[in-house]
Design an enzyme around this catalytic site. Structure first.
Site, PDB file in Angstrom:
ATOM      1  N   HIS A 464       0.829  -1.208   0.000  1.00 29.65           N
ATOM      2  CA  HIS A 464       0.000   0.000   0.000  1.00 29.65           C
ATOM      3  C   HIS A 464       0.866   1.263   0.000  1.00 29.65           C
ATOM      4  CE1 HIS A 464      -3.702   2.290   1.251  1.00 29.65           C
ATOM      5  NE2 HIS A 464      -2.776   3.115   1.702  1.00 29.65           N
ATOM      6  N   GLU A 465       1.777   1.340   0.946  1.00 26.86           N
ATOM      7  CA  GLU A 465       2.604   2.545   1.053  1.00 26.86           C
ATOM      8  C   GLU A 465       3.565   2.670  -0.126  1.00 26.86           C
ATOM      9  OE1 GLU A 465       1.709   4.696   3.050  1.00 26.86           O
ATOM     10  OE2 GLU A 465       0.433   3.450   4.329  1.00 26.86           O
ATOM     11  N   HIS A 468       1.818   4.488  -2.868  1.00 24.88           N
ATOM     12  CA  HIS A 468       1.901   5.936  -2.659  1.00 24.88           C
ATOM     13  C   HIS A 468       3.244   6.474  -3.136  1.00 24.88           C
ATOM     14  CE1 HIS A 468      -1.794   6.889  -0.657  1.00 24.88           C
ATOM     15  NE2 HIS A 468      -1.581   6.116   0.397  1.00 24.88           N
ATOM     16  N   HIS A 471       3.537   6.800  -6.874  1.00 31.28           N
ATOM     17  CA  HIS A 471       2.750   7.939  -7.351  1.00 31.28           C
ATOM     18  C   HIS A 471       3.579   9.223  -7.244  1.00 31.28           C
ATOM     19  CE1 HIS A 471      -1.596   9.804  -7.387  1.00 31.28           C
ATOM     20  NE2 HIS A 471      -0.960   9.935  -8.531  1.00 31.28           N
TER      21      HIS A 471
END
Length: 673
Positions: A464-465, A468, A471
């Site tokens: 998940h991180e 980020h 991105h």
């Protein structure tokens, strides 16, 4: 001596950053920025991108490059001295941005650029920068009277101070509590790794035997595996009562003051509620739309959650439990039920998820989909021996970005997992500044020669991180204000992170990632199948919990009148009764440590997790159809979404990638509904 925070460097000079250099650097940058902006505004008659917008972005970048590492160090290397410095600097920076947001001359200058039709040659990203800036000016109260501007500035400063205090109280309350346990017998059921951590905790404090703490790896393991119900109950009450119940770090008044200040700010800006104000820069159009969205999901999730709880209660009763399951029993019996139903408990998977291999798999996915290599840089300056540094390389060998990973729990480090920015991609007049990111988790560190082994939930967290981070790091946008995650609507910023979690469930990925750390055996296919089934295990209970957080957040910020603590608790209890099929203890005060909305920027925005999950699940469906490691699909995802950052509307970018607007079907399917 040169101040390291004022030096122009690709990455921070961590070894040179000392407490005494922080305030002088921030003071110097703020003074220089003020002088430069005033000079431009006083001596320019016709404003352009080059003589106003670009210099403003340079100023923001200069301040961000000095302040970002200090903010980060304050969250991972906490000390009383750094806290005081951080707080003083935060006040100065808040004043600076409030002052800038109230600068009518600056607003008129930027508005003049937009109104001047001769600037039609601007690209889409440049127009987004200008439109976002003008929108933010209006949200900062640029049209208010001088008296109200002053009042707004005071309120915003109070909000920052209170949010910071809220976070500190949660951290201090977490660190202050521990439970001394005299024998391993009292901790039967706990994984060996958790026992070793508890033993080390005792040793660090000069104690004997074992100390249990509220750090996430310890807390979650105790609730899920400890046979001693009294210990589980004690841990549960301590965790859900952090910063509450009239303790030293009670956040009750801080929380109510924050709500009051937010409502006052919203009213000053012409909004009926803080929720209305918060949604202006988001893709959701109104609080009513958000609540309807959440309600539509709840209608389908509640029956599933009720069925799942009834099944769990029957399971516990069959094991001789003659009482109604309580909150501190849920995780424990869920693990037992999971084991009976699927033939494994999540802890049994831990030996198959060695951190280093999980990271290698993440890096391999990145290379196959986006043609990017991550190479460890062992000579990079770091702030703690546990930290690793990586360079992201393009296929031609050129450097694309940099990444720091700080993955292990330790005292003085904020709980949870998060990605934060260190440097933005930004094209100055001379060269391109490459992006840099921090990836932070709180995994159990290696113990006594044993590697760090992750639970599957922790694997999901890392993916998940990392989403980020990509991105932020893979952006092609050279304008500071819309580079990476800058300028991305808050309720769409979770798209890449939630998208990446899906890889963890793919058999093709598990073949590489899930191998026993000792034997190197692949996770047996039977276990892989059960792991996939596990994705929807008690998915309804998980979903109503997320709905509860999101509904509480939106409703509390939708109110025009600030409730008392008692009235707030009554609303919370009513919402729980509506959503949850089980009873929550009366002294649960989760809101007092709900940092997401009171200290983390998610106020009236917690719904965005589910909102973005709709986008993420729908986007990943294209990979399922075309091949999860299909380089063409990866290329499209990179160039339609990741690389464009906040340069265009998030729904526009999604539609460009998917070929149509988002649908909710994939989300419901992912939860087995």
């Amino acid at each position: 001596m040169n101040n390291p925070l004022l030096e122009i460097t690709a990455r921070p000079l961590f070894s040179k950053i000392k407490n005494e250099c922080i305030e002088p650097a921030i003071e110097s940058i703020l003074a220089d920025n003020r002088h430069e902006l005033n000079t431009i505004l006083e001596n320019t008659t016709v404003f352009t991108w080059e003589n106003l917008i670009r210099p403003m972005e340079q100023m923001d970048n200069r301040l961000d490059n000095a302040w970002s590492p200090i903010c980060y160090l304050n969250s991972v290397m906490d000390s009383s001295a750094l806290r005081k410095i951080h707080d003083r600097c935060l006040t100065m920076i808040t004043d600076y941005y409030i002052e800038q947001g109230h600068n009518k001359k600056l607003y008129d200058a930027i508005k003049g650029i937009k109104d001047n039709k001769s600037y039609a040659q601007f690209d889409i990203a440049q127009w987004k920068v200008i439109d976002d800036t003008l929108r933010d000016f209006k949200l900062s109260g640029i049209t208010l009277s001088e008296e109200n501007k002053k009042k707004l500035a005071e309120l915003e400063q109070q909000q920052v101070t209170l949010s910071n205090q809220f976070a500190k109280n949660v951290l201090d309350a977490t660190d202050a509590w521990y439970l001394r346990v005299d024998s391993a017998k009292e901790l039967s059921g706990l994984p060996q790794q958790t026992l070793e951590i508890a033993r080390q905790n005792a040793k660090k404090r000069g104690e004997k035997n074992f100390l249990l703490t509220l750090d996430m790896p310890c807390y979650q393991a105790v609730l899920a595996y400890c046979d001693n119900r009294d210990i589980r109950q004690a841990m549960y009450h301590a965790y859900t009562g952090r910063a509450a119940n009239q303790t030293t770090y009670d956040n009750t008044n801080t929380m109510l003051k924050l709500l009051s200040i937010r409502q006052q700010i919203a009213n000053l800006l012409g909004f009926a509620t803080y929720a209305e104000q918060s949604l202006v820069p988001k893709t959701a159009q109104s609080s009513r739309q958000v609540l309807d969205f959440l309600h539509d999901i709840a209608v389908k999730a509640k029956p599933k959650a009720a069925q799942e709880f009834a099944e769990l209660q029957r399971f516990a009763k069959a094991r001789g439990v003659d009482f109604q399951l309580q909150a501190w029993d849920m995780a424990y019996y869920s693990e037992k039920y999971r084991h009976q139903l699927l033939g494994f408990d999540t802890e049994s998977l831990r030996p198959y998820f060695q951190l280093t291999r999980v990271m290698a798999t993440l890096f391999s996915i990145t290379e196959k989909l986006f043609a990017i290599q991550l190479i460890e840089d062992k000579n990079s300056e770091i702030w703690h021996e546990q930290v690793k540094s990586f360079t992201l390389k393009n296929t031609d060998g050129s450097t694309r970005a940099y990444l720091y990973m700080d993955l292990y729990a330790r005292p003085g480090k904020r709980d949870g997992a998060w990605m934060s920015e260190c440097r933005q991609r930004f094209s100055d007049t001379h060269k391109i500044q490459l992006p840099v990111a921090f990836l932070t988790c709180n995994f159990a560190p290696p113990v006594d020669g044993q590697p760090s082994l992750l639970s599957f939930e922790e694997v999901l967290t890392l993916f998940h991180e990392f989403g980020h981070c990509l991105h932020h790091l893979l952006t092609d946008i050279d304008y500071y204000s819309v580079s990476g995650i800058n300028g991305v609507a808050w309720d769409a910023v979770e798209l890449p992170s939630q998208f990446f979690e899906n890889f963890c469930y793919q058999p093709e990925i598990l073949q590489t990632m899930a191998r026993h750390y000792q034997s190197n055996d692949i996770l047996p296919s039977a276990l892989q199948d059960k792991l996939l089934k596990n994705k929807t295990f008690q998915a309804g209970l998980h979903l109503v919990r997320q709905l509860f957080f999101a509904m509480f957040d939106m409703r509390i910020h939708q109110q025009k009148t600030i409730p008392t603590a008692e009235a707030m608790q009554k609303r919370i209890d009513t919402l729980r009764d509506d959503l949850f099929p089980y009873t929550t203890p009366q002294n649960n005060r989760f809101q007092n440590s709900f940092s997401h909305i009171f200290a983390g920027g998610y106020a009236a925005g917690y719904y965005s997790y589910l909102w973005a999950e709709v986008l993420a699940e729908d986007a990943f469906d294209r990979f399922k159809q075309e091949g999860i490691l299909n380089s063409k699909t990866g290329h499209d995802f990179l160039h339609c979404i990741l690389a464009l950052g906040g340069s265009q509307d998030a729904i526009t970018l999604f539609t460009k990638f998917r070929g149509r607007p988002p649908k909710i079907d994939s989300l419901l399917k992912s939860y087995g509904i």
